[in-house]
Design a protein around this motif. Structure first.
Motif, mmCIF file in Angstrom:
data_model
loop_
_atom_site.group_PDB
_atom_site.id
_atom_site.type_symbol
_atom_site.label_atom_id
_atom_site.label_comp_id
_atom_site.label_asym_id
_atom_site.label_seq_id
_atom_site.Cartn_x
_atom_site.Cartn_y
_atom_site.Cartn_z
ATOM 1 N N ASP A 83 0.914 -0.987 -0.115
ATOM 2 C CA ASP A 83 0.161 -0.076 0.069
ATOM 3 C C ASP A 83 0.771 1.164 -0.088
ATOM 4 O O ASP A 83 1.528 1.494 1.020
ATOM 5 N N LEU A 84 1.006 1.522 -1.026
ATOM 6 C CA LEU A 84 2.029 2.936 -1.413
ATOM 7 C C LEU A 84 1.355 4.237 -1.502
ATOM 8 O O LEU A 84 0.833 4.682 -2.402
ATOM 9 N N GLY A 85 1.592 4.851 -0.523
ATOM 10 C CA GLY A 85 1.130 6.368 -0.515
ATOM 11 C C GLY A 85 2.206 7.461 -1.065
ATOM 12 O O GLY A 85 3.145 7.008 -1.656
ATOM 13 N N ASP A 136 11.278 -16.774 -2.636
ATOM 14 C CA ASP A 136 10.280 -17.379 -3.482
ATOM 15 C C ASP A 136 8.924 -16.744 -3.511
ATOM 16 O O ASP A 136 7.806 -17.327 -3.678
ATOM 17 N N ILE A 137 8.991 -15.344 -3.483
ATOM 18 C CA ILE A 137 7.720 -14.713 -3.683
ATOM 19 C C ILE A 137 7.645 -13.911 -5.070
ATOM 20 O O ILE A 137 8.585 -13.063 -5.278
ATOM 21 N N ASN A 138 6.644 -14.345 -5.935
ATOM 22 C CA ASN A 138 6.879 -14.021 -7.184
ATOM 23 C C ASN A 138 5.476 -13.496 -7.845
ATOM 24 O O ASN A 138 5.100 -13.283 -8.990
ATOM 25 N N LYS A 139 4.590 -13.186 -6.628
ATOM 26 C CA LYS A 139 3.181 -12.556 -6.878
ATOM 27 C C LYS A 139 3.163 -11.249 -5.914
ATOM 28 O O LYS A 139 3.431 -11.345 -4.984
ATOM 29 N N ALA A 140 2.508 -10.291 -6.698
ATOM 30 C CA ALA A 140 2.172 -9.072 -5.752
ATOM 31 C C ALA A 140 1.018 -8.110 -6.269
ATOM 32 O O ALA A 140 0.590 -8.471 -7.385
ATOM 33 N N VAL A 141 0.343 -7.465 -5.225
ATOM 34 C CA VAL A 141 -0.834 -6.911 -5.305
ATOM 35 C C VAL A 141 -0.328 -5.309 -4.825
ATOM 36 O O VAL A 141 0.175 -5.370 -3.628
ATOM 37 N N ILE A 142 -0.050 -4.286 -5.859
ATOM 38 C CA ILE A 142 0.305 -3.164 -5.260
ATOM 39 C C ILE A 142 -0.519 -2.070 -5.486
ATOM 40 O O ILE A 142 -1.327 -1.868 -6.519
ATOM 41 N N GLY A 143 -0.872 -1.252 -4.640
ATOM 42 C CA GLY A 143 -1.696 0.138 -4.608
ATOM 43 C C GLY A 143 -0.842 1.142 -4.622
ATOM 44 O O GLY A 143 -0.076 1.245 -3.773
ATOM 45 N N ALA A 144 -0.843 2.044 -5.587
ATOM 46 C CA ALA A 144 0.141 3.232 -5.893
ATOM 47 C C ALA A 144 -0.886 4.625 -5.783
ATOM 48 O O ALA A 144 -1.891 4.834 -6.467
ATOM 49 N N LEU A 190 1.186 -10.081 -11.230
ATOM 50 C CA LEU A 190 1.342 -8.581 -10.463
ATOM 51 C C LEU A 190 -0.194 -7.714 -10.915
ATOM 52 O O LEU A 190 -0.312 -7.846 -12.119
ATOM 53 N N ILE A 191 -0.549 -7.425 -9.823
ATOM 54 C CA ILE A 191 -1.707 -6.546 -9.829
ATOM 55 C C ILE A 191 -1.390 -5.130 -9.642
ATOM 56 O O ILE A 191 -1.121 -4.881 -8.309
ATOM 57 N N VAL A 192 -1.387 -4.185 -10.232
ATOM 58 C CA VAL A 192 -1.237 -2.787 -9.765
ATOM 59 C C VAL A 192 -2.521 -1.947 -9.940
ATOM 60 O O VAL A 192 -3.160 -1.798 -11.233
ATOM 61 N N VAL A 193 -2.828 -1.045 -9.037
ATOM 62 C CA VAL A 193 -4.021 -0.447 -8.857
ATOM 63 C C VAL A 193 -3.740 0.809 -8.190
ATOM 64 O O VAL A 193 -2.776 0.974 -7.285
ATOM 65 N N ASN A 194 -4.825 2.042 -8.244
ATOM 66 C CA ASN A 194 -4.513 3.026 -7.435
ATOM 67 C C ASN A 194 -4.611 2.601 -5.894
ATOM 68 O O ASN A 194 -5.356 1.997 -5.628
ATOM 69 N N ASP A 195 -3.901 3.573 -5.310
ATOM 70 C CA ASP A 195 -4.250 3.066 -3.810
ATOM 71 C C ASP A 195 -5.621 3.276 -3.034
ATOM 72 O O ASP A 195 -5.894 2.428 -2.089
ATOM 73 N N ILE A 204 -6.383 -0.741 6.305
ATOM 74 C CA ILE A 204 -7.585 -0.757 5.282
ATOM 75 C C ILE A 204 -6.901 -1.393 3.882
ATOM 76 O O ILE A 204 -7.611 -1.777 3.266
ATOM 77 N N GLY A 205 -5.649 -0.742 3.635
ATOM 78 C CA GLY A 205 -4.858 -1.090 2.286
ATOM 79 C C GLY A 205 -4.512 -2.606 2.369
ATOM 80 O O GLY A 205 -4.898 -3.481 1.357
ATOM 81 N N PHE A 206 -4.102 -3.091 3.255
ATOM 82 C CA PHE A 206 -3.944 -4.268 3.553
ATOM 83 C C PHE A 206 -5.238 -5.337 3.400
ATOM 84 O O PHE A 206 -5.167 -6.411 2.729
#
Length: 306
Positions: free
Chosen positions: A6-8, A52-60, A92-97, A293-295
């Protein structure tokens, strides 16, 4: 495991999940200490000894318009494709925060909301608004979340009561442009309001200290004007979105800015539409009490990568 970020504009918050139901290995970093997204993610993974983590969900805290992501209130930028190739080849999923946070609303529990008024959430359209370093807004239509940049709308002339007019005049003179809602309904706006109302342009109080100092005359004035502006902004956004399902607020600023003693006046301003008062009266208004809430939103999105 799947990384959730969760990247503000100021803080980068990380955790991981195995099952999309709970998270662990939390960490927080200052975004401005890193030159790239890859460096930031590796600092977390290596710091926690996670392999061995090769998946991510990122909110930017940025508009997601294509491959290149450029943060609005900090200089960080990255390529989604490059980050996926280098670190997250499994998905990889990237969405708005704010979009990330809004996914937390699909599994609300008793006690997750503090209502401002009598109306409770319904199945209709909803919006989530979160003041922070900037001002975010996401819409929720059924099972779809829609990111926006609604914080960058210029402030309406309807709001110009004398104390707010003085603040706007100062801002316009210093910046050669009209202020947006994000300029004022944010951490930087809190200190700007206090400085203008008190005349203490060299004051050293943080935004959090100002909101907590309700015994101080100028802090109370700052809180009063900010609550007026925020409730007015929510009224406009509720009308634009037709969000009769609910208007929701989240974030630490809201929890300090808006106390139960402020609820009635806040609700009155929210409903103060000359032409749509009946509509505004039925719109539920509430503060989201979910910590991190981001988590929680990231858990919901991570199920798509399971």
């Amino acid at each position: 495991m799947i990384l959730i970020a969760d990247l503000g504009a100021t803080n980068a918050r990380f955790c991981v999940t195995k099952d999309g139901l709970k998270y662990s290995n939390k960490a927080n970093y200052q975004i401005n200490q890193f030159d790239s997204m890859e460096e930031l993610c590796l600092a977390y993974l290596e710091g926690k000894g996670l392999k061995d983590i090769n998946k991510a969900v990122i909110g930017a805290a940025a508009p997601i318009l294509g491959d290149k992501v450029s943060f609005v209130n900090t200089s960080l930028e990255f390529s989604i494709k490059n980050l996926e190739n280098k670190l997250f080849s499994g998905g990889l999923i990237v969405v708005n925060d704010l979009e990330l946070q809004a996914y937390a609303l699909f599994n609300l529990k008793a006690g997750d909301l503090s209502y401002i008024g009598e109306k409770k959430l319904t199945e209709g359209p909803k919006i989530l608004v979160a003041p922070g370093t900037g001002l975010g807004l996401a819409g929720i239509l059924g099972e779809t979340v829609i990111a926006t940049e609604a914080g960058h709308i210029n402030i309406s002339d309807k709001h110009l009561r004398p104390d707010l007019r003085a603040i706007i005049d100062r801002f316009t003179k210093e910046n050669c442009r009209a202020p947006t809602y994000e300029d004022f309904i944010s951490g930087k706006g809190i200190t700007y309001f206090y400085e203008t109302l008190s005349g203490k342009t060299n004051q050293q109080l943080s935004s959090e200290e100002i909101l907590l100092a309700r015994g101080d005359k100028y802090s109370l004035q700052t809180i009063d004007v900010l609550n007026y502006l925020l409730s007015s902004y929510l009224r406009y956004m509720a009308l634009v979105w037709g969000s009769h399902g609910g208007v929701l607020l989240s974030g630490s600023i809201v929890n300090s800015l808006l106390l139960e003693e402020d609820y009635q006046e806040f609700r009155n301003t929210f409903e103060d539409s000359e032409t749509m008062r009946d509509f505004m009266r039925i719109v539920p208004l509430a503060i989201v009490l979910i910590e991190e809430i981001g988590f929680v939103g990231g858990l919901e999105l991570s199920k798509k990568l399971q």
